[in-house]
Design an enzyme around this catalytic site. Structure first.
Site, PDB file in Angstrom:
ATOM      1  N   HIS A 148      29.522 -10.214  -3.519  1.00  0.00           N
ATOM      2  CA  HIS A 148      30.966 -10.237  -3.748  1.00  0.00           C
ATOM      3  C   HIS A 148      31.465  -9.165  -4.720  1.00  0.00           C
ATOM      4  O   HIS A 148      32.672  -8.955  -4.849  1.00  0.00           O
ATOM      5  CB  HIS A 148      31.405 -11.639  -4.201  1.00  0.00           C
ATOM      6  CG  HIS A 148      32.761 -12.040  -3.719  1.00  0.00           C
ATOM      7  ND1 HIS A 148      33.272 -13.300  -3.904  1.00  0.00           N
ATOM      8  CD2 HIS A 148      33.733 -11.340  -3.067  1.00  0.00           C
ATOM      9  CE1 HIS A 148      34.487 -13.351  -3.389  1.00  0.00           C
ATOM     10  NE2 HIS A 148      34.786 -12.179  -2.877  1.00  0.00           N
ATOM     11  N   ASP A 208      36.069 -19.356  -2.627  1.00  0.00           N
ATOM     12  CA  ASP A 208      34.841 -19.234  -3.407  1.00  0.00           C
ATOM     13  C   ASP A 208      34.456 -20.578  -4.025  1.00  0.00           C
ATOM     14  O   ASP A 208      35.333 -21.375  -4.351  1.00  0.00           O
ATOM     15  CB  ASP A 208      35.095 -18.226  -4.547  1.00  0.00           C
ATOM     16  CG  ASP A 208      33.878 -17.404  -4.903  1.00  0.00           C
ATOM     17  OD1 ASP A 208      32.837 -18.007  -5.243  1.00  0.00           O
ATOM     18  OD2 ASP A 208      33.971 -16.169  -4.857  1.00  0.00           O
ATOM     19  N   HIS A 241      32.872 -20.392  -6.828  1.00  0.00           N
ATOM     20  CA  HIS A 241      32.922 -19.961  -8.235  1.00  0.00           C
ATOM     21  C   HIS A 241      34.248 -19.261  -8.495  1.00  0.00           C
ATOM     22  O   HIS A 241      34.947 -18.896  -7.543  1.00  0.00           O
ATOM     23  CB  HIS A 241      31.761 -19.009  -8.513  1.00  0.00           C
ATOM     24  CG  HIS A 241      30.443 -19.491  -7.986  1.00  0.00           C
ATOM     25  ND1 HIS A 241      30.030 -19.217  -6.700  1.00  0.00           N
ATOM     26  CD2 HIS A 241      29.485 -20.265  -8.536  1.00  0.00           C
ATOM     27  CE1 HIS A 241      28.853 -19.799  -6.486  1.00  0.00           C
ATOM     28  NE2 HIS A 241      28.501 -20.454  -7.581  1.00  0.00           N
ATOM     29  N   ASP A 290      34.528 -16.357 -10.226  1.00  0.00           N
ATOM     30  CA  ASP A 290      34.303 -14.895 -10.234  1.00  0.00           C
ATOM     31  C   ASP A 290      35.195 -14.181 -11.229  1.00  0.00           C
ATOM     32  O   ASP A 290      35.574 -13.029 -11.028  1.00  0.00           O
ATOM     33  CB  ASP A 290      34.490 -14.300  -8.829  1.00  0.00           C
ATOM     34  CG  ASP A 290      33.374 -14.685  -7.878  1.00  0.00           C
ATOM     35  OD1 ASP A 290      32.447 -15.407  -8.304  1.00  0.00           O
ATOM     36  OD2 ASP A 290      33.428 -14.270  -6.707  1.00  0.00           O
ATOM     37  N   HIS A 296      28.543  -9.795  -9.384  1.00  0.00           N
ATOM     38  CA  HIS A 296      29.195 -10.588  -8.327  1.00  0.00           C
ATOM     39  C   HIS A 296      29.955 -11.791  -8.898  1.00  0.00           C
ATOM     40  O   HIS A 296      30.709 -12.432  -8.167  1.00  0.00           O
ATOM     41  CB  HIS A 296      28.221 -10.999  -7.207  1.00  0.00           C
ATOM     42  CG  HIS A 296      27.289 -12.126  -7.526  1.00  0.00           C
ATOM     43  ND1 HIS A 296      26.719 -12.923  -6.562  1.00  0.00           N
ATOM     44  CD2 HIS A 296      26.826 -12.589  -8.717  1.00  0.00           C
ATOM     45  CE1 HIS A 296      25.942 -13.823  -7.137  1.00  0.00           C
ATOM     46  NE2 HIS A 296      25.985 -13.639  -8.432  1.00  0.00           N
ATOM     47  N   ASP A 332      34.338 -15.523   0.171  1.00  0.00           N
ATOM     48  CA  ASP A 332      32.952 -15.676  -0.271  1.00  0.00           C
ATOM     49  C   ASP A 332      32.391 -16.861   0.513  1.00  0.00           C
ATOM     50  O   ASP A 332      32.926 -17.975   0.435  1.00  0.00           O
ATOM     51  CB  ASP A 332      32.912 -15.945  -1.777  1.00  0.00           C
ATOM     52  CG  ASP A 332      31.488 -15.974  -2.324  1.00  0.00           C
ATOM     53  OD1 ASP A 332      30.580 -16.463  -1.607  1.00  0.00           O
ATOM     54  OD2 ASP A 332      31.289 -15.537  -3.466  1.00  0.00           O
ATOM     55  N   ASP A 347      30.052 -18.721   0.041  1.00  0.00           N
ATOM     56  CA  ASP A 347      29.625 -19.889  -0.735  1.00  0.00           C
ATOM     57  C   ASP A 347      30.786 -20.837  -1.039  1.00  0.00           C
ATOM     58  O   ASP A 347      30.581 -21.946  -1.542  1.00  0.00           O
ATOM     59  CB  ASP A 347      28.823 -19.500  -1.986  1.00  0.00           C
ATOM     60  CG  ASP A 347      29.632 -18.857  -3.096  1.00  0.00           C
ATOM     61  OD1 ASP A 347      30.833 -19.125  -3.221  1.00  0.00           O
ATOM     62  OD2 ASP A 347      29.033 -18.073  -3.868  1.00  0.00           O
ATOM     63  N   GLU A 401      28.712 -12.204   0.579  1.00  0.00           N
ATOM     64  CA  GLU A 401      27.617 -13.066   0.111  1.00  0.00           C
ATOM     65  C   GLU A 401      26.713 -13.617   1.201  1.00  0.00           C
ATOM     66  O   GLU A 401      25.908 -14.512   0.922  1.00  0.00           O
ATOM     67  CB  GLU A 401      28.136 -14.222  -0.768  1.00  0.00           C
ATOM     68  CG  GLU A 401      28.727 -13.777  -2.108  1.00  0.00           C
ATOM     69  CD  GLU A 401      27.681 -13.339  -3.141  1.00  0.00           C
ATOM     70  OE1 GLU A 401      26.506 -13.775  -3.048  1.00  0.00           O
ATOM     71  OE2 GLU A 401      28.031 -12.538  -4.021  1.00  0.00           O
TER      72      GLU A 401
HETATM   73 MN   LIG Z   1      32.338 -14.926  -5.135  1.00  0.00          MN
END
Ligand SMILES: [Mn+2]
Length: 302
Positions: free
Chosen positions: A97, A124, A126, A128, A141, A228, A230, A273
């Site tokens: 990412h 996402d 997360h 980030d 990332h 992303d 994830d 990702e």
């Molecule tokens: Mn990310």
């Protein structure tokens, strides 16, 4: 519409190797053909050059491989800018990412030139939104959202043009469920719109994405999606370096894409990702391709 696929075989933003194989796996899942099915003219520009990890030194442990990531994202910024300049829709496939730093710099540069504002849908697990000072790992990332908002390593913040690439109030961060301590402070301080998985459980994705889309329609000229993988539940996207249980399910993710597509303002998209080493029979790449289709206009009944 003309679509340009740009591959970014980058895994230097993470400690976990293998995201550099992501573009190849996404091509095997049929990204070009699946976009062509929708009636678009698709050009695959191949992959950006990224030097092998073993030929490099980590450098600053608080921002690992930042000099190479700077070169790759600068290159990516130019490619995205050029694609938009020829009225093509860039589909950037990664790659970790960290690449978003370059993609969004290119999108921002193009629309600023036309005195237009951009908005961002960032999906996402997360946030980030770390900087080298707050990051527990030093992995870039985990820093791209902070970087495009003008915070963090000056060498990365200045890519494309100096400073922030868009306003925090024009960012909608969706699906978060693993947020570092420093990031919690940063999220609130910056004023980014964010929706945790708890928010999605309580309010439903339909309400959240409709309101986010309506907000962007009235406040910006163009929208970028930074997906992303994830952000999705590991059941539908197991091939990621940092999976977190309890993510967006298959239909929730599609509804996000469909709703943004309906705004008519989607200008570019990236999928980050994918790590084929960790995937199960390319399931994650196939999910990614199907989501790109929804973003580019695929509907259940046309
Ligand atoms: Mn990310």
């Amino acid at each position: 519409m003309k679509v340009r696929i740009i591959g970014v075989p980058l895994d230097l933003g993470s400690d976990y190797q293998g995201a550099n194989l992501g573009p190849a796996a996404i091509r095997i899942a049929g990204i070009q053909e699946k976009i062509e099915e929708l009636g678009h003219d698709v050009y695959d520009d191949g992959d950006l050059p990224v030097p092998p990890r073993k030929s490099l030194s980590i450098g600053d442990v608080h921002a690992k491989f930042f000099d190479t990531i700077e070169k790759v994202t600068t290159d990516l910024c130019t490619r995205v800018f050029n694609a938009l300049s020829e009225h093509a829709f860039p589909v950037v496939i990664g790659g970790d990412h960290a690449m978003a730093i370059g993609t969004i710099a290119g999108v921002s540069k193009f629309f600023k030139q036309h005195r237009q504002k951009i908005g961002l849908i960032w999906i996402d697990a997360h946030a980030d939104i770390n900087t080298p000072e707050t990051s527990p790992s030093g992995n870039i990332h985990g820093m791209p959202l902070a970087t495009v908002l003008g915070m963090g390593l000056p060498e990365l913040v200045r890519i494309g043009e100096p400073g922030a690439k868009l306003l925090p109030e024009h960012v909608h961060l969706i699906g978060i469920r693993s947020v570092d301590k420093g990031e919690k402070t940063m999220l609130k301080k910056m004023g980014v719109n964010f929706y945790t998985m708890t928010d999605i459980d309580k309010r439903g994705i339909q309400e959240i994405i409709s309101k986010a889309a309506a907000h962007l329609v009235k406040s910006v000229d163009a929208i970028h999606i930074s997906l992303d993988l994830d952000g999705l539940d590991p059941d539908i996207a197991p091939g990621v370096a940092t999976p977190v249980k309890g993510g967006l399910d298959y239909r929730e993710a599609h509804l996000i894409m469909e709703t943004i597509a309906e705004t008519g303002k989607l200008a570019s998209m990236e999928v980050a990702e994918h790590n084929p080493i960790l995937d199960i029979r390319n399931r994650t790449a196939e999910t990614a391709v199907e989501l790109v289709q929804s973003a580019l206009g695929k509907r259940i009944v046309d």
